[in-house]
Motif scaffolding. Structure first.
Motif, mmCIF file in Angstrom:
data_model
loop_
_atom_site.group_PDB
_atom_site.id
_atom_site.type_symbol
_atom_site.label_atom_id
_atom_site.label_comp_id
_atom_site.label_asym_id
_atom_site.label_seq_id
_atom_site.Cartn_x
_atom_site.Cartn_y
_atom_site.Cartn_z
ATOM 1 N N HIS A 188 0.855 -1.183 0.000
ATOM 2 C CA HIS A 188 0.000 0.000 0.000
ATOM 3 C C HIS A 188 0.897 1.242 0.000
ATOM 4 O O HIS A 188 2.011 1.214 0.543
ATOM 5 C CB HIS A 188 -0.935 0.038 1.208
ATOM 6 C CG HIS A 188 -1.985 -1.028 1.182
ATOM 7 N ND1 HIS A 188 -1.726 -2.339 1.562
ATOM 8 C CD2 HIS A 188 -3.299 -0.998 0.818
ATOM 9 C CE1 HIS A 188 -2.828 -3.049 1.437
ATOM 10 N NE2 HIS A 188 -3.791 -2.267 0.982
ATOM 11 N N SER A 212 -7.533 10.992 7.596
ATOM 12 C CA SER A 212 -7.833 11.499 6.242
ATOM 13 C C SER A 212 -6.664 11.307 5.276
ATOM 14 O O SER A 212 -6.640 11.929 4.214
ATOM 15 C CB SER A 212 -8.213 12.985 6.262
ATOM 16 O OG SER A 212 -9.316 13.209 7.111
ATOM 17 N N ASN A 265 -5.319 12.394 -3.175
ATOM 18 C CA ASN A 265 -6.747 12.707 -3.128
ATOM 19 C C ASN A 265 -7.228 13.057 -4.536
ATOM 20 O O ASN A 265 -6.682 13.953 -5.185
ATOM 21 C CB ASN A 265 -6.980 13.888 -2.183
ATOM 22 C CG ASN A 265 -8.464 14.154 -1.953
ATOM 23 O OD1 ASN A 265 -9.329 13.519 -2.558
ATOM 24 N ND2 ASN A 265 -8.756 15.088 -1.078
ATOM 25 N N SER A 304 1.077 5.632 0.425
ATOM 26 C CA SER A 304 0.500 6.906 0.831
ATOM 27 C C SER A 304 1.490 8.014 0.478
ATOM 28 O O SER A 304 2.694 7.788 0.429
ATOM 29 C CB SER A 304 0.185 6.926 2.333
ATOM 30 O OG SER A 304 1.383 6.828 3.094
ATOM 31 N N ASP A 346 -3.341 15.271 1.503
ATOM 32 C CA ASP A 346 -3.177 13.978 0.839
ATOM 33 C C ASP A 346 -2.967 14.218 -0.654
ATOM 34 O O ASP A 346 -3.880 14.657 -1.354
ATOM 35 C CB ASP A 346 -4.409 13.098 1.082
ATOM 36 C CG ASP A 346 -4.247 11.704 0.498
ATOM 37 O OD1 ASP A 346 -3.123 11.371 0.066
ATOM 38 O OD2 ASP A 346 -5.234 10.954 0.471
ATOM 39 N N GLN A 367 -3.392 3.625 -0.768
ATOM 40 C CA GLN A 367 -3.764 3.074 -2.070
ATOM 41 C C GLN A 367 -2.980 1.782 -2.310
ATOM 42 O O GLN A 367 -1.748 1.769 -2.215
ATOM 43 C CB GLN A 367 -3.448 4.088 -3.182
ATOM 44 C CG GLN A 367 -4.105 5.438 -3.003
ATOM 45 C CD GLN A 367 -5.599 5.379 -3.205
ATOM 46 O OE1 GLN A 367 -6.114 4.462 -3.854
ATOM 47 N NE2 GLN A 367 -6.313 6.343 -2.658
ATOM 48 N N SER A 416 -5.111 8.691 2.778
ATOM 49 C CA SER A 416 -5.545 7.460 2.113
ATOM 50 C C SER A 416 -4.367 6.515 1.888
ATOM 51 O O SER A 416 -3.223 6.943 1.712
ATOM 52 C CB SER A 416 -6.200 7.786 0.772
ATOM 53 O OG SER A 416 -5.275 8.417 -0.101
#
Length: 749
Positions: A139, A183, A155, A141, A152, A187, A185
């Motif tokens: 993952h 807040s 986003n 970020s 982010d 991915q 994320s």
């Protein structure tokens, strides 16, 4: 636990300007960087100012070092530790314009200019594909800290919303003082291409501005984090690790650069956060310091584990040896020496698989409930399931068949199972006693029956026994005959299978050249561009240009600084497409040739098998034709693997070149939009001042923009031209000025 200090490295930025006097020393245990600052005669005869400054590092990279050397020496060991289950951090520190972003992210002009982040992603996913005994989950970020506020970068609303309207990333802390980012994320990326797409998306959304020290200065701190979860097949343990790749914003002296406005505000926040970072470093380097001011800034809070915590941290000090920057470079080296005093305690982040832990806890809860019911005397009303009954029957059979007298039957504290097992044992004991009492042999007399009846019954029993024995013998003979015939058939089948399947060849590949060609043809191909306007195509939006704007864009592109880079990238990309197409055709020809050889070899072996069965030729006879075909197939197989590997490498390079090309296009589009707006406003004022002059004094650029504008009949309409009210009003005013100029010129003539 692994205890080690923070590793520090130094990199000297290449420059063509006059440099100060410096020396790079390579030693056995590391390297050192020395600066020589001569005394200024204006300070007087008595001057005790220091002239030599020498700093020690793990290694010093001079101006000739390339990106591959940086990755192999700095990033690769950290990536290996992350794969082993430890946390890792790499951060670059230095003044603005010293090469931090180029080292961490890389350049956009050439494929070899890739930085630490894309090279690390490529290295990790190559390791995943080679190690089939582990299961990896990744993952990603991407956090930006701009003016002490977190955003982010992944986003999807980042491009369509203003920064004030974006959701802020906030810090939350649990009772164990672990930091959680709300807040932000995460991915998931299944392959290298998806990870690079996320990196490109985040870099596009970063805050970049032009300063006196750097034309493309990053005005925020960015933290690219790779979260890795690994598990060995068949194991109950899971390893969680993360890798922070930090690109800090550069410090700058405001009095030296003379900036103002928004850039001055950004510089204040940048210098303040770096000041708090230095306070944390100083506090950690002191032995008797009880309080560490992590909470002073968002950056130090996020990097708490990387500074004196559970992490293996590496710092890259980027220095500029130009004469005007020698003071900042010495300050950067001093900061690195303080960082080298910090010790981190890195732990192996390994834990039991949560899914297995949940199953174990459920079984333990059920066992405790049963024990509690047994102690309190509570009875369960539900019945045993069919699966439980079957398991109990198997346990009883194993218990009875075991010759060991000390074996026990473990049923747990469930009274239902205990009652069922007692009932089952009772049934088996009764069946055994009945069978034992019901056995009839010749020596056992039958009570209440005459001797003649007993003899008749014995004769009938003997007759039945003889008949049963005769039937058994017949069945045995038939079974033996059937086994012999079946064995003959199996021998013939196995002989044919052994002949046909000798030296099997497998050519399985998860990726073929035709697949690559289809994928690449579906992507953007710069070799098919006929005009410069098509270079403004992006993934999410298309810039539509009129005829006049196309001519103005050609003038703008001719003098743009990135024109050579775009042309070079397009030429290299076109060359790689040609090479990939050639390799794909070669691989297809090799596969066709191998299939033909396999078909010929199969036919040949069938012929040999038929001749061997008929007795014309034995299986041990050598066949020169078959040996030659096998050798040729092996050679084609090696050639196929080599060509496929080259083609896969070309695919990766083409994808990266396309990302670089799209990044240049986005930058070119923004520059053209700004230039077009500025030129329109300037020409509007110029036309209003010179409305009485002749038409011959109008510049070619004015003609281009004038031809791009709407005709005079649009003056009385309210047709939207660009979609922005202010821009439409400016264009309408310019159309009126241009129309008056043409009318006055025609009247004069």
């Amino acid at each position: 636990m692994v205890k080690q200090t923070i590793q520090i490295f130094a990199r000297v930025k290449p420059t063509k300007k006059p440099t100060a006097e410096y020396f790079v020393h390579c030693e056995e245990e590391g390297g050192s960087l020395e600066f020589v600052v001569p005394r200024d005669l204006a300070d007087g005869v008595i001057n005790n100012k220091r002239e030599n400054y020498k700093f020690r590092f793990q290694r010093v990279f001079d101006q000739t070092a390339n990106q591959e050397e940086i990755f192999q020496a700095i990033a690769k060991p950290v990536a290996d530790n992350v794969l082993a289950g430890y946390n890792g951090t790499i951060f670059a520190y230095g003044q603005t314009g010293s090469g931090k972003t180029f080292t961490i992210t890389g350049g956009a002009e050439h494929y070899n200019d890739r930085g630490i982040i894309p090279r690390t992603l490529s290295y990790l996913y190559q390791h995943f594909s080679k190690n089939s005994s582990m299961i990896y989950t990744t993952h990603i970020s991407y956090l930006e800290i701009y003016n002490e506020t977190g955003y982010d970068l992944l986003n999807p609303q980042h491009e369509t919303s203003l920064m004030e309207d974006l959701q802020k990333v906030t810090i939350m802390e649990d009772p164990d003082q672990n930091i959680h980012l709300k807040s932000l994320s995460l991915q998931q990326s299944a392959n290298e291409e998806e990870a690079l797409d996320l990196l490109f998306l985040g870099d596009t959304n970063r805050m970049i501005a032009e300063t006196p020290m750097n034309q493309a200065s990053t005005r925020s701190h960015c933290i690219f984090t790779i979260h890795l979860c690994s598990k060995e097949l068949g194991s109950a343990m899971v390893r969680h690790s993360k890798l922070h790749l930090v690109d800090l914003a550069g410090s700058e002296r405001v009095g030296k650069t003379g900036v103002g406005g928004q850039i001055l505000t950004e510089a204040k926040y940048i210098n303040l956060s770096l000041h708090y970072l230095e306070q944390v470093i100083i506090a950690l380097s002191e032995k008797n310091r009880s309080h560490i001011p992590y909470r002073n800034s968002m950056m130090t809070s996020v990097l708490r584990d990387s500074l004196g915590g559970n992490c293996m941290t590496t710092m890259i000090a980027t220095v500029s040896v130009e004469r005007r920057n020698i003071g900042e470079s010495i300050s950067t080296c001093r900061f690195a020496q303080r960082v080298a005093l910090i010790k981190n305690d890195a732990l192996l982040n390994e834990e039991l698989d949560p899914a297995l832990l949940i199953v174990h806890l459920k079984k333990e809860i059920q066992s405790l409930k049963e024990e509690l019911a047994l102690v309190t005397g509570g009875q369960r009303s539900d019945k045993l399931t069919q699966e439980e009954i079957q398991q109990l029957e198997e346990q009883i059979n194993v218990y009875l068949d075991d010759p060991d007298s000390d074996v026990t039957l473990n049923l747990g504290p469930d009274m239902r199972k205990i009652h069922f097992c007692f009932s089952l044992l009772k049934v088996k004991v009764r069946e055994g006693s009945c069978a034992q009492n019901g056995v009839i042999n010749d020596s056992t007399p039958l009570m209440g029956v005459s001797d003649e009846e007993q003899r008749k019954s014995y004769a009938e029993v003997q007759k039945l026994r003889d008949k049963l024995t005769h039937r058994d013998n017949e069945i045995s003979i038939l079974v033996n005959m059937l086994k012999k015939e079946k064995k003959k058939v199996q021998d013939v089948s196995s002989q044919l299978a052994q002949i046909l399947n000798q030296n099997p060849l497998t050519y399985n590949s998860s990726w073929s050249p035709t697949t690559v060609q289809v994928e690449e043809n579906a992507k953007y191909d710069p070799s098919n561009d006929d005009t410069h306007v098509q270079h403004l195509m992006t993934r999410k939006r298309v810039l539509e240009l009129s005829v006049g704007q196309q001519e103005a864009f050609e003038v703008f592109l001719r003098d743009h600084e990135d024109r050579l880079s775009i042309e070079n990238n397009r030429a290299v990309l076109q060359q790689r497409f040609v090479e990939a197409k050639t390799l794909g055709e070669q691989v297809n020809q090799i596969r066709i040739r191998v299939n033909e050889l396999k078909s010929q070899l199969k036919i040949r072996r069938k012929q040999m098998a038929a001749q061997g069965l008929t007795g014309n030729q034995t299986a041990s006879e050598s066949d020169y034709v078959e040996e030659r075909a096998l050798k040729e197939i092996e050679e084609e197989k090696k050639n196929y693997k080599f060509k496929s590997g080259c083609l896969k490498g070309l695919k990766t390079e083409i994808e990266h070149l396309q990302l670089l090309h799209e990044k240049l296009k986005v930058k070119l589009q923004k520059d053209f939009e700004n230039w077009w707006t500025q030129e329109g406003a300037r020409l509007q004022g110029h036309s209003a001042e010179n409305s009485e002059s002749s038409q011959s004094h109008v510049s070619p650029l004015s003609c281009m923009i004038t031809r791009a504008l709407p005709p005079a009949e649009y003056l009385s309409t309210s047709i939207p031209l660009t979609g922005d009210k202010q821009t439409d009003a400016d264009i309408q005013a310019f159309i009126r000025a241009r129309h008056n100029l043409l009318n006055s010129t025609g009247a004069t003539k």
